[in-house]
Design a protein around this motif. Sequence first.
Motif, PDB file in Angstrom:
ATOM      1  N   ARG A 288      70.483 -52.754  15.096  1.00 22.66           N
ATOM      2  CA  ARG A 288      70.585 -53.036  16.524  1.00 22.66           C
ATOM      3  C   ARG A 288      71.895 -53.760  16.789  1.00 22.66           C
ATOM      4  N   ALA A 289      72.471 -53.439  17.950  1.00 20.03           N
ATOM      5  CA  ALA A 289      73.796 -53.961  18.278  1.00 20.03           C
ATOM      6  C   ALA A 289      73.841 -54.389  19.734  1.00 20.03           C
ATOM      7  N   GLY A 290      74.891 -55.153  20.071  1.00 17.12           N
ATOM      8  CA  GLY A 290      75.121 -55.532  21.456  1.00 17.12           C
ATOM      9  C   GLY A 290      73.977 -56.313  22.056  1.00 17.12           C
ATOM     10  N   ALA A 291      73.506 -55.858  23.218  1.00 19.52           N
ATOM     11  CA  ALA A 291      72.468 -56.583  23.959  1.00 19.52           C
ATOM     12  C   ALA A 291      71.057 -56.257  23.497  1.00 19.52           C
ATOM     13  N   SER A 292      70.894 -55.363  22.533  1.00 26.64           N
ATOM     14  CA  SER A 292      69.552 -55.036  22.038  1.00 26.64           C
ATOM     15  C   SER A 292      68.929 -56.259  21.380  1.00 26.64           C
TER      16      SER A 292
END
Length: 565
Positions: A288-292
């Motif tokens: 999972r990346a960013g705002a996840s």
Amino acid sequence: MHDLPPGDWLWRALLDGTQAGVAVLDTELRYLYVNPALAAMNGVAPAEHIGRTIAEVVPAVDAREDVLRQVLADGRCREVVSSGQTRAESPHARRYWHGSYSRLADGDGRVRGLGGIVLEVTEDRAGQRELERARERLLLLDAAAVRIGSTLEMEQTCQELCDLLVEVIADVATVEVLSLSGDGHRPAPAGMLRLRRAAMAARPALWEQVLQFGGPGEYVDYQRTAAIPRCLETGRPVVSNHGSDASLSRSAPNPERLAAYRAAGFHSTMVVPLSARGGQIGTVSLVRAGASGEFTDDDASVARALADRAAISLDNARRYSREHGIAVELQRALLAAPGTPHPRVDVATHYLPAGATDLVGGDWFDTLALPGGLTLLAMGDVMGHGVEAAVEMSQYRSMLRVVAGEHGGVPGEGTPDRILRRLDVLLTAAGTERPGTCLIGLADPVRGCAWFANAGHLPPAVIGTDGRVDLLPVPPGPPLGADLCGAYETVYVPWPPGHTLLLYTDGLVERRTEDIDTSLERLAALRLPNTGPLEALLGRLVHLLTPTAAEDDVALLVARAQPHP
């Protein structure tokens, strides 16, 4: 009004004894009365409520005061669901209450405040959420049953798993598989574990960044402290949420990837084992990346369930690939060395296995020079597919050579049917588990003729000098090895110079959607070049009749007599 009238013992007993929270609020929404149950819910003594608003007593609760003011304004009773956390201890991160509020007025009709009855429904909502999650997992597993394992191709099954995971719980998903012995890959450096990346999927915005770490088909080396080797060693998921640089460096395939992971916005990873029937296949990696959000226990349960579902399909595909490879090599080896025909007979053969998703069958052919200038031509098809059918096919060929050597040396009517009867007796006595069809011919290039007998096979054909294809009327008897005491008939066939005999299996002409007579008519309608090399004739025949992906194996044999000196 700080309390109910002291003489009103009935109301006091009723309100103090109920498990529901009861409150009376004035027109400014300040507490005038709370019963012991509500005081316990809030974790505040009853006296400390009086004269204070809900927000002052339990500031972490969203009490929906806007709805309460509407009740004061229009007098309509309303149901309210509030949530948050009070000062009382609770195992729940967030609690929920269901309240019913009505306006209170005195005998003169003046509005004096609100009355409310409150019940905590946290446990009910938690149970409902668990049911919803269970239902979602069941729906997801149903989708996985349809979408994962649609073929016996390992790479496609891995890709189907990755695609589904990116749809439901991950931004990036990859499948790494352990290398099988003999697959030709170079050994990993000392202290490293090498796996092959079988599939990969990612959200479109991350695809280019993910490709820098290796695409499908590439081998990746992992340090022993990495998450994938640890997952394979323990057989349990390895989850890392918002790990430090040090922990991420240890979990990555190598420490040099840390900067690239941070640049891509990766913050949480999960590795789940792929294993089936007691054997390890590889792992599934999720990112999972960013705002996840970070991975939860529910995510791990879903990923493990999907991985277990896919692992069965992958193990089936791996077992199939191994058996398919063995069967193909065995059948090619057995068919690569047919017997030697008479010097005055030119023979060409061709074998075309079915598509990669089907096991090879028991198609076979053979030629053998016999005494008296005769050449045995044979074409057969053993029932079934796979290694067992290929081995059984070898037994058919071996027995036929022995029987033909004993009975096939005298030209003339009746010999081929005696060969089939003797072969049928031997196969039945040997207890063969796979009946098979067989067409045999004794070709005599000097006399310009041939004799045929048929055990349940498709009829032979002769291709004239004008390219016409004529099917020969050789009646089929029972298949061999079926314990039917077959009666076979020998048919005399002219074989003029320049004419070519054609023997074939049903994969050349048969189509599942049509009658066999229609399939044979398609063969008889062809016009084939019959003056060049026999290999060119076979190539033309396969091109005209065989689809790109054959539905069944195809075996062909053609024979042409050389001109008289």
